[in-house]
Design an enzyme around this catalytic site. Sequence first.
Site, PDB file in Angstrom:
ATOM      1  N   GLY A 108       0.764  -1.249   0.000  1.00 35.20           N
ATOM      2  CA  GLY A 108       0.000   0.000   0.000  1.00 35.20           C
ATOM      3  C   GLY A 108       0.787   1.287   0.000  1.00 35.20           C
ATOM      4  O   GLY A 108       0.189   2.359  -0.134  1.00 35.20           O
TER       5      GLY A 108
ATOM      6  N   PRO B 174       4.706  -5.341  -0.605  1.00 36.88           N
ATOM      7  CA  PRO B 174       4.827  -4.169  -1.468  1.00 36.88           C
ATOM      8  C   PRO B 174       4.675  -4.520  -2.943  1.00 36.88           C
ATOM      9  O   PRO B 174       5.166  -5.545  -3.399  1.00 36.88           O
ATOM     10  CB  PRO B 174       6.266  -3.696  -1.186  1.00 36.88           C
ATOM     11  CG  PRO B 174       6.996  -4.948  -0.822  1.00 36.88           C
ATOM     12  CD  PRO B 174       6.004  -5.824  -0.093  1.00 36.88           C
ATOM     13  N   GLY B 175       3.962  -3.687  -3.672  1.00 35.10           N
ATOM     14  CA  GLY B 175       3.845  -3.863  -5.114  1.00 35.10           C
ATOM     15  C   GLY B 175       4.283  -2.586  -5.802  1.00 35.10           C
ATOM     16  O   GLY B 175       5.378  -2.490  -6.376  1.00 35.10           O
ATOM     17  N   ARG B 176       3.425  -1.572  -5.680  1.00 30.83           N
ATOM     18  CA  ARG B 176       3.629  -0.307  -6.374  1.00 30.83           C
ATOM     19  C   ARG B 176       4.989   0.322  -6.082  1.00 30.83           C
ATOM     20  O   ARG B 176       5.689   0.787  -6.972  1.00 30.83           O
ATOM     21  CB  ARG B 176       2.518   0.658  -5.922  1.00 30.83           C
ATOM     22  CG  ARG B 176       2.370   1.892  -6.750  1.00 30.83           C
ATOM     23  CD  ARG B 176       1.278   2.769  -6.133  1.00 30.83           C
ATOM     24  NE  ARG B 176      -0.003   2.112  -6.038  1.00 30.83           N
ATOM     25  CZ  ARG B 176      -0.897   2.028  -7.019  1.00 30.83           C
ATOM     26  NH1 ARG B 176      -0.629   2.576  -8.176  1.00 30.83           N
ATOM     27  NH2 ARG B 176      -2.053   1.413  -6.839  1.00 30.83           N
TER      28      ARG B 176
ATOM     29  N   ARG C  16      -4.971   2.193 -15.946  1.00 30.59           N
ATOM     30  CA  ARG C  16      -5.185   2.944 -14.702  1.00 30.59           C
ATOM     31  C   ARG C  16      -5.922   4.276 -14.890  1.00 30.59           C
ATOM     32  O   ARG C  16      -6.841   4.572 -14.123  1.00 30.59           O
ATOM     33  CB  ARG C  16      -3.860   3.171 -13.959  1.00 30.59           C
ATOM     34  CG  ARG C  16      -3.181   1.864 -13.525  1.00 30.59           C
ATOM     35  CD  ARG C  16      -1.954   2.108 -12.667  1.00 30.59           C
ATOM     36  NE  ARG C  16      -2.334   2.674 -11.401  1.00 30.59           N
ATOM     37  CZ  ARG C  16      -2.143   3.925 -11.052  1.00 30.59           C
ATOM     38  NH1 ARG C  16      -1.535   4.775 -11.860  1.00 30.59           N
ATOM     39  NH2 ARG C  16      -2.545   4.350  -9.892  1.00 30.59           N
TER      40      ARG C  16
ATOM     41  N   CYS D  14     -12.065   2.407 -28.913  1.00 36.12           N
ATOM     42  CA  CYS D  14     -13.407   2.954 -29.082  1.00 36.12           C
ATOM     43  C   CYS D  14     -14.136   3.032 -27.747  1.00 36.12           C
ATOM     44  O   CYS D  14     -15.097   2.275 -27.492  1.00 36.12           O
ATOM     45  CB  CYS D  14     -14.176   2.107 -30.091  1.00 36.12           C
ATOM     46  SG  CYS D  14     -13.423   2.260 -31.713  1.00 36.12           S
ATOM     47  N   GLU D  15     -13.640   3.851 -26.868  1.00 37.73           N
ATOM     48  CA  GLU D  15     -14.250   4.129 -25.563  1.00 37.73           C
ATOM     49  C   GLU D  15     -13.901   5.572 -25.222  1.00 37.73           C
ATOM     50  O   GLU D  15     -12.735   5.973 -25.384  1.00 37.73           O
ATOM     51  CB  GLU D  15     -13.647   3.235 -24.456  1.00 37.73           C
ATOM     52  CG  GLU D  15     -13.907   1.770 -24.579  1.00 37.73           C
ATOM     53  CD  GLU D  15     -15.321   1.352 -24.205  1.00 37.73           C
ATOM     54  OE1 GLU D  15     -16.045   2.153 -23.580  1.00 37.73           O
ATOM     55  OE2 GLU D  15     -15.694   0.228 -24.563  1.00 37.73           O
TER      56      GLU D  15
ATOM     57  N   TYR E 184       0.959  -2.174 -12.086  1.00 36.27           N
ATOM     58  CA  TYR E 184      -0.431  -2.177 -12.559  1.00 36.27           C
ATOM     59  C   TYR E 184      -0.515  -1.577 -13.971  1.00 36.27           C
ATOM     60  O   TYR E 184      -1.486  -0.909 -14.306  1.00 36.27           O
ATOM     61  CB  TYR E 184      -1.355  -1.446 -11.564  1.00 36.27           C
ATOM     62  CG  TYR E 184      -1.192  -1.979 -10.154  1.00 36.27           C
ATOM     63  CD1 TYR E 184      -1.702  -3.227  -9.812  1.00 36.27           C
ATOM     64  CD2 TYR E 184      -0.486  -1.267  -9.191  1.00 36.27           C
ATOM     65  CE1 TYR E 184      -1.518  -3.747  -8.541  1.00 36.27           C
ATOM     66  CE2 TYR E 184      -0.286  -1.783  -7.918  1.00 36.27           C
ATOM     67  CZ  TYR E 184      -0.803  -3.021  -7.605  1.00 36.27           C
ATOM     68  OH  TYR E 184      -0.619  -3.535  -6.347  1.00 36.27           O
TER      69      TYR E 184
HETATM   70  C1  PLP Z   1      -3.512  -8.371  -0.747  1.00 35.96           C
HETATM   71  C2  PLP Z   1      -2.670  -7.331  -1.381  1.00 35.96           C
HETATM   72  N1  PLP Z   1      -1.403  -7.198  -0.957  1.00 35.96           N
HETATM   73  C3  PLP Z   1      -0.575  -6.286  -1.505  1.00 35.96           C
HETATM   74  C4  PLP Z   1      -1.004  -5.433  -2.511  1.00 35.96           C
HETATM   75  C5  PLP Z   1      -0.021  -4.466  -3.072  1.00 35.96           C
HETATM   76  O1  PLP Z   1      -0.370  -3.155  -2.864  1.00 35.96           O
HETATM   77  P1  PLP Z   1       0.609  -1.992  -3.332  1.00 35.96           P
HETATM   78  O2  PLP Z   1       0.919  -2.219  -4.755  1.00 35.96           O
HETATM   79  O3  PLP Z   1      -0.175  -0.752  -3.123  1.00 35.96           O
HETATM   80  O4  PLP Z   1       1.828  -2.056  -2.472  1.00 35.96           O
HETATM   81  C6  PLP Z   1      -2.324  -5.518  -2.971  1.00 35.96           C
HETATM   82  C7  PLP Z   1      -2.820  -4.599  -4.001  1.00 35.96           C
HETATM   83  O5  PLP Z   1      -3.771  -3.908  -3.839  1.00 35.96           O
HETATM   84  C8  PLP Z   1      -3.182  -6.504  -2.394  1.00 35.96           C
HETATM   85  O6  PLP Z   1      -4.430  -6.646  -2.808  1.00 35.96           O
END
Ligand code: PLP
Length: 408
Positions: free
Chosen positions: A242, A277-279, A315, A345-346, A374
């Site tokens: 997050g 962590p992802g983003r 996004r 076409c949107e 994403y």
């Molecule tokens: C269960 C879970 N963990 C981790 C993440 C990664 O979140 P972020 O990319 O904001 O760090 C998500 C994405 O929403 C998620 O659904």
Amino acid sequence: MNARVGFWQHSAETYCESVSLTRIAEEIGTPVYVYSAAQLERNCRSLTAAFSAYPTLPCFAVKANSNPVLLKRIFEAGFGADVVSGGELRIALAAGARADQIVFSGVGKLESEIQLALQSKILSFHVESAEELDRLAALAQRGATVAPISFRINPNIDPKTDPKITTALYETKFGIPEPEARGLVEKVLRNPYLKLVGLSCHLGSQITDRDVFGEAAARMSQLAQEVMALGAKLSFLDLGGGVGVSYRGEKTIALEDYARTLLGPLRKTGLKLLIEPGRVVAATTGALLTRVIGRKRTPAKQFVIVDAGMNDLLRPALYGAFHRIEPVATREMPPEKVDVVGPICETTDCFAADRELPMLTAGDLVLIRDAGAYGFSMASTYNSRPLPAEVLVDGSSFRIIRASAPLV
Ligand SMILES: Cc1ncc(COP(=O)(O)O)c(C=O)c1O
């Protein structure tokens, strides 16, 4: 040319590390996702360093970017994986993730996915409902095995981010409400096919308020202590992902602050920390390189039409998300207010509305920044368009890490 990290300007042109984006566009075509290996490495290292004072396992949220070559580098940097489907589990394992460092979240796990994860001996099923718990126990019994589980708690905390990426309020489908989870502990302790190994939560994405994480860490640490007092032998607390990134220059949370905020309450539990962590790992690593097809004016708007569409980067259309848009060549161009749109076409196929940009004309290359998370992972073939290629730049060389395949 000195070694550079990420995207930067040099001689009136944008480079990724030491490679000109014009060269990539000419050799590979557009639209194309371009990633910086050095930026990825730096992002992984910064996160690891912030938590180096405490036993912490960052489990990369594979949904943010599931390119196998990038995943391999992330796992080599010591990350585990957070997966939400059997497909992600397979990709993570194939890219070298250790099974005992994989957590599996998701409100609708399929029987086949649960079986695969049981056979793979993952670290934890993050269980999202009492019903899922029963399903999981039955499948573990059928396979004569024990399912390691943690409750994914819905702590009903407002992460103060976009409602579309909020996941820890009772209005959302995610997690087990905290009071209900307390009531399920005894049931799990009595079941020989379930082992409660942790607790988890994930509040939402693109969070920029540190106090939100502070509240979750405090509440989850308190709950973990209560659950351990009931006899559960927990080994970790997973506080999800997050952490927000600066898409438009907004203030974000420094990773050291983030670590301090989580570790303060957590230390009292003595539990290992997991984060997802992802983003924060992937977003700044990648950008979408696209070419202007042409211009179009109506009485209300000036449009710049590019060859990337919402199928390549969803996004903005999905969340109204902001991405910086920059011309690759920085020649003198008069500024103007335009909508940057794709060919789909949107009406929502719009990367930026009323954005002031230097005047762009057909053939110009444009970079849509911070698209490494994403981005490709949400891409589709809508309008029967091929998926865009992905390219990894490493110093002065680059290579295709996923080719754009024609649909027929
Ligand atoms: C269960 C879970 N963990 C981790 C993440 C990664 O979140 P972020 O990319 O904001 O760090 C998500 C994405 O929403 C998620 O659904």
